[in-house]
Design a protein around this motif. Structure first.
Motif, PDB file in Angstrom:
ATOM      1  N   ASP A  26       0.694  -1.093  -0.026  1.00  0.00           N
ATOM      2  CA  ASP A  26       0.004  -0.106   0.069  1.00  0.00           C
ATOM      3  C   ASP A  26       0.812   1.236   0.005  1.00  0.00           C
ATOM      4  O   ASP A  26       0.384   2.424  -0.107  1.00  0.00           O
ATOM      5  CB  ASP A  26      -1.021   0.209   1.181  1.00  0.00           C
ATOM      6  N   PHE A  27       2.093   1.334   0.164  1.00  0.00           N
ATOM      7  CA  PHE A  27       3.068   2.207   0.183  1.00  0.00           C
ATOM      8  C   PHE A  27       2.864   3.059  -1.050  1.00  0.00           C
ATOM      9  O   PHE A  27       3.000   4.084  -1.211  1.00  0.00           O
ATOM     10  CB  PHE A  27       4.262   1.793   0.400  1.00  0.00           C
ATOM     11  N   VAL A  28       2.608   2.263  -2.284  1.00  0.00           N
ATOM     12  CA  VAL A  28       2.667   2.860  -3.668  1.00  0.00           C
ATOM     13  C   VAL A  28       1.370   3.904  -3.596  1.00  0.00           C
ATOM     14  O   VAL A  28       1.613   4.814  -4.216  1.00  0.00           O
ATOM     15  CB  VAL A  28       2.541   1.774  -4.562  1.00  0.00           C
ATOM     16  N   LYS A  29       0.605   3.853  -2.768  1.00  0.00           N
ATOM     17  CA  LYS A  29      -0.449   4.494  -2.879  1.00  0.00           C
ATOM     18  C   LYS A  29      -0.343   6.124  -2.298  1.00  0.00           C
ATOM     19  O   LYS A  29      -0.642   7.171  -2.680  1.00  0.00           O
ATOM     20  CB  LYS A  29      -1.811   4.367  -1.780  1.00  0.00           C
ATOM     21  N   GLN A  64      11.323   2.558  -9.430  1.00  0.00           N
ATOM     22  CA  GLN A  64      12.313   2.723  -8.603  1.00  0.00           C
ATOM     23  C   GLN A  64      12.276   2.764  -7.233  1.00  0.00           C
ATOM     24  O   GLN A  64      13.093   1.892  -6.460  1.00  0.00           O
ATOM     25  CB  GLN A  64      13.034   4.007  -9.119  1.00  0.00           C
ATOM     26  N   ILE A  65      11.479   3.406  -6.783  1.00  0.00           N
ATOM     27  CA  ILE A  65      11.293   3.507  -5.244  1.00  0.00           C
ATOM     28  C   ILE A  65      10.888   2.008  -4.536  1.00  0.00           C
ATOM     29  O   ILE A  65      11.235   1.795  -3.581  1.00  0.00           O
ATOM     30  CB  ILE A  65      10.276   4.510  -4.804  1.00  0.00           C
ATOM     31  N   MET A  66       9.881   1.581  -5.399  1.00  0.00           N
ATOM     32  CA  MET A  66       9.374   0.407  -4.846  1.00  0.00           C
ATOM     33  C   MET A  66      10.279  -1.001  -5.113  1.00  0.00           C
ATOM     34  O   MET A  66      10.040  -1.814  -4.334  1.00  0.00           O
ATOM     35  CB  MET A  66       7.879   0.109  -5.385  1.00  0.00           C
ATOM     36  N   ARG A  67      11.097  -0.693  -5.893  1.00  0.00           N
ATOM     37  CA  ARG A  67      11.760  -2.093  -6.402  1.00  0.00           C
ATOM     38  C   ARG A  67      13.180  -1.865  -6.446  1.00  0.00           C
ATOM     39  O   ARG A  67      14.177  -2.254  -5.946  1.00  0.00           O
ATOM     40  CB  ARG A  67      11.253  -2.606  -7.563  1.00  0.00           C
ATOM     41  N   THR A  68      13.813  -1.115  -7.708  1.00  0.00           N
ATOM     42  CA  THR A  68      15.060  -1.343  -8.131  1.00  0.00           C
ATOM     43  C   THR A  68      15.961  -0.388  -7.428  1.00  0.00           C
ATOM     44  O   THR A  68      17.141  -0.721  -7.173  1.00  0.00           O
ATOM     45  CB  THR A  68      15.271  -0.677  -9.643  1.00  0.00           C
ATOM     46  N   ASN A  69      15.579   0.550  -6.613  1.00  0.00           N
ATOM     47  CA  ASN A  69      16.513   1.349  -5.710  1.00  0.00           C
ATOM     48  C   ASN A  69      17.088   0.505  -4.327  1.00  0.00           C
ATOM     49  O   ASN A  69      18.333   0.605  -4.273  1.00  0.00           O
ATOM     50  CB  ASN A  69      15.880   2.337  -5.006  1.00  0.00           C
ATOM     51  N   ALA A 116       2.648  11.479  -6.652  1.00  0.00           N
ATOM     52  CA  ALA A 116       3.494  12.555  -7.315  1.00  0.00           C
ATOM     53  C   ALA A 116       4.668  12.045  -8.250  1.00  0.00           C
ATOM     54  O   ALA A 116       5.419  12.923  -8.483  1.00  0.00           O
ATOM     55  CB  ALA A 116       4.005  13.427  -6.040  1.00  0.00           C
ATOM     56  N   PHE A 117       4.652  10.784  -8.392  1.00  0.00           N
ATOM     57  CA  PHE A 117       5.583  10.133  -9.132  1.00  0.00           C
ATOM     58  C   PHE A 117       5.059   9.557 -10.270  1.00  0.00           C
ATOM     59  O   PHE A 117       4.016   8.977 -10.519  1.00  0.00           O
ATOM     60  CB  PHE A 117       6.486   9.117  -8.374  1.00  0.00           C
ATOM     61  N   ASN A 118       5.803   9.329 -11.502  1.00  0.00           N
ATOM     62  CA  ASN A 118       5.121   8.840 -12.594  1.00  0.00           C
ATOM     63  C   ASN A 118       5.723   7.306 -12.327  1.00  0.00           C
ATOM     64  O   ASN A 118       6.301   6.642 -11.471  1.00  0.00           O
ATOM     65  CB  ASN A 118       6.070   9.124 -13.806  1.00  0.00           C
ATOM     66  N   GLU A 119       5.168   6.311 -13.532  1.00  0.00           N
ATOM     67  CA  GLU A 119       5.520   4.963 -13.271  1.00  0.00           C
ATOM     68  C   GLU A 119       6.775   4.579 -13.111  1.00  0.00           C
ATOM     69  O   GLU A 119       6.932   3.611 -12.529  1.00  0.00           O
ATOM     70  CB  GLU A 119       4.593   4.182 -14.508  1.00  0.00           C
ATOM     71  N   ALA A 120       7.742   5.130 -13.935  1.00  0.00           N
ATOM     72  CA  ALA A 120       9.170   4.714 -13.722  1.00  0.00           C
ATOM     73  C   ALA A 120       9.640   4.948 -12.436  1.00  0.00           C
ATOM     74  O   ALA A 120      10.388   4.193 -12.020  1.00  0.00           O
ATOM     75  CB  ALA A 120       9.984   5.403 -14.780  1.00  0.00           C
TER      76      ALA A 120
END
Length: 404
Positions: free
Chosen positions: A375-378, A390-395, A382-386
């Protein structure tokens, strides 16, 4: 031969789903005693019974960092969401938000937790302590007992959770700088076990005789050098940093007992001071200049402190330029990853340190975290999909050096 949890790893994991950088387990009662050197049995963390209550001692003093060290029953994940957002509805008592439930096997068993991670739609997690976050403060007056206890805890963690279980649960062992030679020896053992990240308390380093020292003091360079050489991430996680002693001067409690004796003034006075001061010590002490490959993560300390820290460091860089080797904002952008509280202005943080340095962390299964980690993604409207990916996964994968 029976493998420890750290040895039960795989290199075939595909990290195509969110990676949670702030997950927790609940320690067993023997986490600090199972592997403790017997000569410290009366100086480390001890379990006692007082009537029907199970309690802990740190040396000879009552250790109250958690109200029930059995964690059974335990707080329901996310039940205090509204409390920590500061959005309790009118007419609702904060106490009514507290809910408990029987201890889930997923909080103690890495195999069960792996199944829970699947159910939650996660590819992996960074796992951090709960009870252990109060131990260095509790034992800081007895450095040999502190170092022995941290070492014992890490062997329990390796046995029960592993440092890279199935390539998906990355547990952070405890590292204290209080005895730098012992810390280097411990790191050698951790490196052999495949450790990718260590948990360090954001606080002055205990130095004996009631004294403390900053992270930039020269005697700790051997520890920083070992961490940098091995590529191990230093995770400064919210802990008992001893700052309640400062709040006591204003009438607050002297000890940090997070689930008892809540003092609103102390919450305001202490807040994110410890991480702010710790990072100032690291940067102004030249640690990141002398060890330019170091990676540091601030986990569960919020993010509002970042803006104030940069403002203050830049002012000092103007007034005392000999202390700084570059713009301190650039130092922070190069070396610091942050898991913000989900209720904060995450866009503002990203604009300061870069989207590539923002991490998703749910604090699951703690009561002040999210009931459902993803639910953090909610909060990322203010961010685009890319950027969301990054925030949810690749960072996090970049931070830990994982392929994707």
């Amino acid at each position: 031969m029976t493998l420890t949890a750290s040895e039960q790893t795989t290199s075939t994991v595909v990290y195509d789903r969110p990676f949670d950088s702030d997950n927790h387990y609940y320690e067993t009662l023997d986490a600090f005693t199972r592997h403790l050197d017997p000569k410290y049995k009366d100086r480390g963390i001890r379990v006692i019974q007082r009537g029907k209550r199970t309690e802990l001692l740190a040396g000879s003093e009552l250790f109250e960092f958690v109200p029930n060290p059995t964690f059974d029953p335990v707080i329901v994940p996310g039940c205090q969401d509204l409390l920590f957002r500061g959005q309790i509805p009118e007419g609702v008592s904060p106490r009514d938000l507290m809910k408990v439930e029987p201890l889930s096997p997923a909080y103690r068993d890495h195999g069960v937790r792996l199944g829970m991670i699947e159910e939650q739609g996660l590819s992996g997690v960074l796992m951090l302590p709960t009870l252990a976050c109060g131990v260095e403060e509790a034992l800081k007056k007895d450095i040999p007992a502190l170092m022995a206890s941290a070492s014992a805890f890490n062997r329990w963690l390796d046995e029960d959770w592993g440092f890279a279980y199935q390539g998906r649960i990355f547990s952070a062992p405890m590292l204290s700088f209080a005895d730098p030679d012992a810390a280097v020896t411990e790191l050698d053992w951790l490196i052999e076990r495949g450790t990718r990240v260590v948990y360090v308390r954001p606080a002055p380093i205990p130095a004996g005789y009631g004294r403390s020292k900053p992270f930039g003091a020269p005697e700790y360079d051997k520890v920083w050098a070992k961490l940098a050489e091995a590529g191990i991430v230093v995770a400064f996680h919210l802990s008992d940093s001893g700052y309640n002693s400062l709040a006591a001067a204003w009438g607050g409690p002297e000890r940090f007992v997070p689930f008892r004796n809540h003092n609103p003034l102390s919450s305001v006075l202490v807040s994110d001071r410890a991480i702010h001061d710790t990072l100032a010590s690291v940067i102004m002490g030249g640690v990141l200049h002398r060890h330019p490959t170091l990676k540091i993560a601030s986990i569960e300390n919020g993010s509002d402190f970042v803006h104030l820290l940069i403002k203050r460091l830049r002012k000092q860089a103007n007034q005392s330029p000999h202390v700084f080797h570059e713009d301190p904002a650039d130092t922070i952008r190069k070396h610091l990853w942050v898991t913000p509280y989900y209720e904060e202005d995450i866009r503002k943080l990203a604009d300061v340190i870069g989207v590539d340095k923002v991490l998703f962390g749910s604090d699951w299964p703690h009561g002040e975290g999210l009931e459902t980690p993803t639910d953090f993604v909610k909060e990322l409207h203010a961010f685009n999909e890319a950027e969301k990916d990054q925030i949810m996964r690749t960072n996090a994968l970049d931070l830990l050096g994982l392929a994707y």
